[in-house]
Enzyme design. Structure first.
Site, PDB file in Angstrom:
ATOM      1  CG  HIS A 245      27.424  53.113  36.251  1.00 41.61           C
ATOM      2  ND1 HIS A 245      27.516  53.797  34.962  1.00 41.61           N
ATOM      3  CD2 HIS A 245      27.776  54.157  37.082  1.00 41.61           C
ATOM      4  CE1 HIS A 245      28.146  54.840  34.888  1.00 41.61           C
ATOM      5  NE2 HIS A 245      27.981  55.354  36.477  1.00 41.61           N
ATOM      6  CG  HIS A 292      25.119  61.542  33.374  1.00 39.61           C
ATOM      7  ND1 HIS A 292      26.173  60.753  32.536  1.00 39.61           N
ATOM      8  CD2 HIS A 292      25.860  61.286  34.492  1.00 39.61           C
ATOM      9  CE1 HIS A 292      27.157  60.632  33.015  1.00 39.61           C
ATOM     10  NE2 HIS A 292      27.065  61.064  34.316  1.00 39.61           N
TER      11      HIS A 292
END
Length: 751
Positions: A245, A292
């Site tokens: 992830h 992100h």
């Protein structure tokens, strides 16, 4: 671990003087053919780079890799040997300096502070004597004495009995797995007995038994299980697939550093599914980036990541890699760049064309890992009518939205939470805590334009509507992603339906957004539901990650594990919450903790924690020994009753976890081993670090026994009879208990 990188993947010197020495800036320098980097490190984040530059061009890079790797390992081994001889012995256990000096003296080795030990003096015999005095094993002497009834040696017959009664798995069939033969016992005595006179008489001493119990024949992990290769010809949904992830992050989710190196490290660790959060690059270069979104994590170039993946994709495993794109690049030009980089850098490894046998049609299965060997698959939104311009994309997406709305009205199980995409769900959890994430709802994935859409085939992401809807559509190539909290809810309410879903198509699980420290959730519940892509934060070596690494040590560390038959077969349904499984005989695990070896270099008390990880109805108790009676990090003992885990429903999906701690809770080492890979008998369990790296000396000495579980109602029943009856029960549509007992009595009479 270590890894070699040559040519354009090696790190090149940047200092002008160094570059000048090697004429690196001259047109004909061929410097790429002379560069090599060796990377080492204890985990995926803390790395050391050893850079080499050859004086002349190397003809074959692969040949250079092999030679330099061998040379590196040899140099490292020799260096360690010298350090061990000259420095480590007296510094190994500073709290027990007198014990170390006494052991050196017993082995006739120098013990002075400034003494050195010559390699020719430090023989194998001297080393064994040193170890015996440094770490005496009174518990093995007691085991020896109890079996020999006080004699100072075991005869060949005694050792044969010991091996067949104490070391052998009692469940094994004697015809298929014969008892130990006298010739084998004779060979063991000759191999491990230090006294030649004892060996010539066919006898073994306590020291010889100790050396046997530390030898390769007593590996706690079944070597045949470790070497076993799984059937790789099943459809891909039939496998657990090692998944990462937010692969780019080296630390936290809000302010962590991003690095292309993480993609290399995850691939080298056997990972087969990586995540790429793609965002639009800024002028003037307009190069797509990975980061992100709506956080302060650093940015890296999309192209650099693709190059890192291309270089390391198939070094550890030859089986397919899935790249999970979370695409926020709302620019035709930049999406075209992304597609171009994938095509040109991956080359033939990128799967663009469908396999003839596997059309994208309802009811057709997915290809197998073998059929996709050496291929990279793209998971990205795919438009049913690929568009080349933003306005066309809006028009193309309208029918899709209408279809989704229609699907939604068909199911009462659907709620608004399911409709949010992955990035929105990640950030919505964070938005309550961090102002910076308040824009998270704007971070939805964008439409895939023509070039990117063309790269998507067998892994097409769709928003989950309901299990009923998915079964009706019957598309094996459609995958849905679930945040861990939604996944937990589905397991609690619809576990059987999810298992059925995962037999046909794939699920991806990812951590909830509030895990800003990059901690992980337990993957075990999702494995029991048959979920394939259970994505974890690889930069955090916590318990879930340790469990993940322990599971994927098997099947040659390929990153693919064939799921158990109960979560694959189409003729039966499986409920993870069941308390009994037809055709599966439950197991009982008994483990007695005897002692530890070289657990700490401090003068501390230590203890061992033991637990079982399995199905929800498996034994949940966590056992702990008492702290060792005296501070002793070298050879503590625990003389306690065995720990028993009764009725382990599905041994093939259960794991033994053992953790050693100092008094006060400091972690010293651990080990996680699948139950069906456990070797029974007296075993030394060699411990691992938090990052699952083998520790050189620390171990725990135990006795392990795994037996078939027979319910109390059938206590005393012959094991083979009970197995036969269980099989009969499974094939006769669940006999009642009364009928079962009657049939059992009939079978018992026959036997």
């Amino acid at each position: 671990f270590w890894d070699t990188r040559a040519g354009k993947y090696a790190k090149l010197p940047k200092h002008p003087k160094v570059r000048n020495v090697f004429n690196m800036d001259f047109p004909d320098s061929h410097h790429l053919a002379k560069a090599l980097t060796i990377v080492t490190g204890p985990d995926t984040v803390n790395l050391t780079y050893h850079n080499f530059f050859a004086a002349k061009e190397v003809a074959q890079v692969t040949w250079a890799d092999d030679i330099l790797a061998i040379a590196y390992n040899t140099l490292r081994a020799n260096a360690c040997r010298q350090v061990f001889l000259e420095k480590v012995i007296l510094k190994m256990f500073p709290a027990d300096k007198k014990r170390v000096e006494a052991a050196l003296a017993a082995a006739n080795l120098p013990k002075g502070k400034f003494d050195t030990i010559k390699p020719d003096v430090f023989t194998e015999a001297a080393f064994k004597t040193f170890i015996l005095h440094l770490c005496p094993r009174p518990e093995i002497n007691e085991i020896f004495t109890s079996f020999t009834k006080g004699k100072g040696f075991m005869t060949k017959e005694m050792l044969t009995k010991f091996l067949n009664e104490k070391q052998r798995d009692s469940r094994l069939n004697e015809e298929l797995f014969p008892l130990v033969r006298p010739e084998q016992v004779k060979n063991l005595i000759e191999k491990y007995e230090p006294s030649s006179s004892n060996a010539s008489r066919g006898q073994i001493s306590p020291e010889g038994l100790m050396f046997y119990l530390m030898g390769s024949e007593t590996s706690v992990v079944k070597l045949d299980k470790l070497a076993q290769s799984h059937d790789m010809t099943q459809p891909i949904p039939h496998y657990f697939i090692k998944s990462s992830h937010n692969t780019y992050l080296t630390a936290g989710q809000l302010t962590g550093v991003s690095s292309p190196e993480m993609y290399r490290q995850c691939l080298l660790a056997g990972c087969r599914c990586l995540e790429l959060d793609c965002w639009k690059g800024k002028p003037p270069d307009e190069e797509p980036i990975i980061t992100h979104g709506f956080t302060m994590t650093t940015e890296i170039l999309f192209k650099d990541v693709i190059e890192a993946i291309a270089e390391s994709a198939f070094k550890t495993s030859k089986y397919p890699v899935v790249l999970s794109f979370e695409n926020h690049v709302d620019s035709v030009k930049q999406q075209e760049k992304m597609a171009h980089y994938c095509r040109t850098i991956f080359g033939d490894a990128l799967l663009v064309d469908l396999l003839e046998k596997y059309p994208l049609k309802p009811g057709h299965p997915m290809p197998s890992p073998s059929e996709l060997m050496g291929k990279i698959l793209i998971k990205n939104k795919k438009s049913s009518t690929p568009a080349s311009k933003p306005d066309q994309a809006k028009k193309a997406s309208s029918p899709e939205q209408a279809n989704e709305a229609a699907d939604t009205s068909e199911s009462n199980q659907h709620d608004d939470h399911d409709e949010q995409d992955e990035e929105k769900m990640k950030n919505s959890d964070e938005s309550a805590l961090f102002v910076i994430s308040s824009q998270g709802t704007a971070g939805q994935e964008v439409t895939a334009y023509e070039e990117m859409s063309a790269l998507v085939n067998y892994v097409q992401p769709n928003k989950f509507i309901s299990f009923e809807n998915a079964a009706k559509k019957n598309k094996s190539f459609v995958i849905s992603s679930f945040v861990e909290t939604k996944g937990e809810s589905l397991i609690a309410k619809n576990a059987v339906d999810w298992v059925e879903y995962n037999k046909r198509q794939m699920s991806r699980i990812y951590p909830k957004g509030t895990r800003v420290d990059s901690s992980n959730y337990s993957p075990q519940p999702f494995w029991t539901a048959g979920c394939q892509f259970v994505a974890l934060n690889y930069q955090t070596m916590d318990f879930p990650m340790q469990l993940n690494m322990a599971l994927f040590e098997f099947n040659g560390r390929t990153g693919y594990l064939l799921k158990h038959d109960v979560v694959r077969r189409s003729d039966k349904k499986f409920d993870p919450f069941t308390d009994r499984i037809d055709t599966i005989i439950a197991s009982t695990l008994t483990i007695k903790i005897y002692s530890g070896q070289f657990l700490s270099d401090k003068h501390v008390k230590t203890g061992v924690e033991v637990e079982l990880i399995g199905l929800p109805k498996d034994p949940k108790r966590k056992y702990r020994t008492k702290w060792s009676t005296t501070p002793n990090g070298i050879n503590p003992e625990w003389n306690e009753e065995p720990f028993v885990f009764e009725k382990i429903l599905l041994p093939e999906m259960a794991y033994l976890r053992l953790v050693v701690q100092e008094e006060g809770g400091k972690f010293l080492g651990h080990r996680i081993i699948p139950l069906d890979a456990l070797q029974t008998g007296f075993q030394h369990i060699c411990l691992r670090s938090e990052s699952n790296m083998p520790l050189t000396l620390p171990s725990v000495f135990v006795h392990i026994e795994v037996k078939d579980y027979i319910p109390a109602a059938f206590a005393g029943t012959d094991l083979h009879t009970y197995r036969h009856m269980l099989s009969l029960n499974a094939t006769s549509n669940n006999l009642s208990v009364i009928t079962f007992k009657k049939e059992l009595m009939q079978m018992t009479k026959k036997y």
